[in-house]
Design a protein around this motif. Structure first.
Motif, PDB file in Angstrom:
ATOM      1  N   GLY A 130     117.412  67.120  91.650  1.00 17.77           N
ATOM      2  CA  GLY A 130     116.071  67.541  92.047  1.00 17.77           C
ATOM      3  C   GLY A 130     115.111  66.373  92.144  1.00 17.77           C
ATOM      4  N   VAL A 131     115.207  65.445  91.199  1.00 22.85           N
ATOM      5  CA  VAL A 131     114.355  64.251  91.247  1.00 22.85           C
ATOM      6  C   VAL A 131     114.709  63.411  92.469  1.00 22.85           C
ATOM      7  CG1 VAL A 131     113.889  62.055  90.076  1.00 22.85           C
ATOM      8  CG2 VAL A 131     113.864  64.173  88.778  1.00 22.85           C
ATOM      9  N   ALA A 132     116.007  63.248  92.746  1.00 22.86           N
ATOM     10  CA  ALA A 132     116.446  62.447  93.896  1.00 22.86           C
ATOM     11  C   ALA A 132     116.027  63.095  95.205  1.00 22.86           C
ATOM     12  CB  ALA A 132     117.955  62.261  93.863  1.00 22.86           C
ATOM     13  N   ALA A 133     116.063  64.415  95.274  1.00 20.94           N
ATOM     14  CA  ALA A 133     115.701  65.120  96.502  1.00 20.94           C
ATOM     15  C   ALA A 133     114.193  65.306  96.633  1.00 20.94           C
ATOM     16  CB  ALA A 133     116.390  66.471  96.552  1.00 20.94           C
ATOM     17  N   GLY A 134     113.465  65.169  95.541  1.00 23.94           N
ATOM     18  CA  GLY A 134     112.016  65.325  95.581  1.00 23.94           C
ATOM     19  C   GLY A 134     111.542  66.749  95.395  1.00 23.94           C
ATOM     20  N   SER A 135     112.432  67.655  95.061  1.00 20.13           N
ATOM     21  CA  SER A 135     112.061  69.055  94.851  1.00 20.13           C
ATOM     22  C   SER A 135     112.482  69.461  93.448  1.00 20.13           C
ATOM     23  CB  SER A 135     112.753  69.949  95.878  1.00 20.13           C
ATOM     24  OG  SER A 135     112.496  71.291  95.580  1.00 20.13           O
ATOM     25  N   LEU A 136     111.506  69.692  92.589  1.00 17.15           N
ATOM     26  CA  LEU A 136     111.808  70.019  91.194  1.00 17.15           C
ATOM     27  C   LEU A 136     111.636  71.489  90.846  1.00 17.15           C
ATOM     28  CD1 LEU A 136     110.298  67.003  89.254  1.00 17.15           C
ATOM     29  CD2 LEU A 136     112.683  67.632  89.472  1.00 17.15           C
ATOM     30  N   THR A 137     111.230  72.313  91.774  1.00 14.35           N
ATOM     31  CA  THR A 137     110.952  73.712  91.463  1.00 14.35           C
ATOM     32  C   THR A 137     112.203  74.435  90.972  1.00 14.35           C
ATOM     33  OG1 THR A 137     109.249  73.730  93.142  1.00 14.35           O
ATOM     34  CG2 THR A 137     110.015  75.859  92.345  1.00 14.35           C
ATOM     35  N   PHE A 138     113.246  74.456  91.782  1.00 13.02           N
ATOM     36  CA  PHE A 138     114.472  75.155  91.379  1.00 13.02           C
ATOM     37  C   PHE A 138     115.126  74.516  90.160  1.00 13.02           C
ATOM     38  CE2 PHE A 138     119.075  75.873  91.619  1.00 13.02           C
ATOM     39  CZ  PHE A 138     119.079  77.250  91.437  1.00 13.02           C
ATOM     40  N   PRO A 139     115.250  73.182  90.082  1.00 13.58           N
ATOM     41  CA  PRO A 139     115.867  72.593  88.880  1.00 13.58           C
ATOM     42  C   PRO A 139     115.098  72.896  87.591  1.00 13.58           C
ATOM     43  CG  PRO A 139     115.908  70.990  90.644  1.00 13.58           C
ATOM     44  CD  PRO A 139     115.097  72.156  91.131  1.00 13.58           C
ATOM     45  N   LEU A 140     113.785  72.932  87.650  1.00 13.36           N
ATOM     46  CA  LEU A 140     113.018  73.250  86.442  1.00 13.36           C
ATOM     47  C   LEU A 140     113.181  74.716  86.040  1.00 13.36           C
ATOM     48  CD1 LEU A 140     109.749  71.193  86.976  1.00 13.36           C
ATOM     49  CD2 LEU A 140     111.589  70.769  85.322  1.00 13.36           C
TER      50      LEU A 140
END
Length: 179
Positions: A130-140
């Motif tokens: 998620g950090v690498a892709a720039g999207s943290l919503t689903f991983p969090l």
């Protein structure tokens, strides 16, 4: 609510319907772009897998306790409410069931740290992606759900051990008092 819970506890068909509905609902929630027929097929698949696990566990427990499925449900209710049976046959079935479940929990104890570690690694990897892709919503959201699931598993295991140890002690005390 109590009668619904008792019905769900006794009926394998009710459990299958509940798993099916949860499977369809989760498929519809997470896979909105799929056809609704696929949601139903996935729900049936999840229900078949879930009921297989439940039926195997129930069959194993009924053999260990030496009772029928309805008797097993009643013994489980008595364990949850910490009620010691008064009849000698029921006490013996309860003792066998408690011993079997305690031995099963003790055997599975060694795998719990590995399972928790795997869930932690899976969560950390998804957070890194998620950090690498720039999207943290689903991983969090996944991390919070996984932490909740792991805490719930540990809490339920501890609760089951407490209940089973209490019942084993109560059955021993009752046996010593009768002898």
């Amino acid at each position: 609510m109590r009668s619904f819970k008792r019905w769900l506890d006794r009926s394998l068909a009710a459990q299958a319907v509940m798993i099916f509905l949860l499977g369809v609902g989760l498929s519809a929630l997470f896979r909105r772009d799929n056809h609704p027929g696929l949601w139903v097929i996935q729900g049936l698949f999840y229900a078949a897998i879930g009921i297989t696990f439940v039926a195997v566990h129930r069959r194993r427990a009924t053999r260990a306790a030496g009772t029928d499925p309805r008797g097993l449900v009643e013994l489980g209710r008595r364990i949850r409410h910490r009620e010691v049976p008064s009849e000698p046959g029921e006490r013996e079935s309860m003792r066998r069931l408690v011993d079997d479940q305690l031995s099963l929990l003790e055997r599975n104890r060694r795998w719990l740290p590995y399972w928790l570690g795997f869930m932690g690694l899976l969560t950390a990897a998804l957070l890194a992606l998620g950090v690498a892709a720039g999207s943290l919503t689903f991983p969090l959201v996944f991390a919070a759900a996984m932490i909740g699931l792991c805490c719930w598993v540990v809490w339920m295991r501890r609760r089951a051990l407490d209940r089973l140890h209490h019942m084993r002690a109560a059955l021993r005390e009752d046996h010593e008092r009768v002898s």
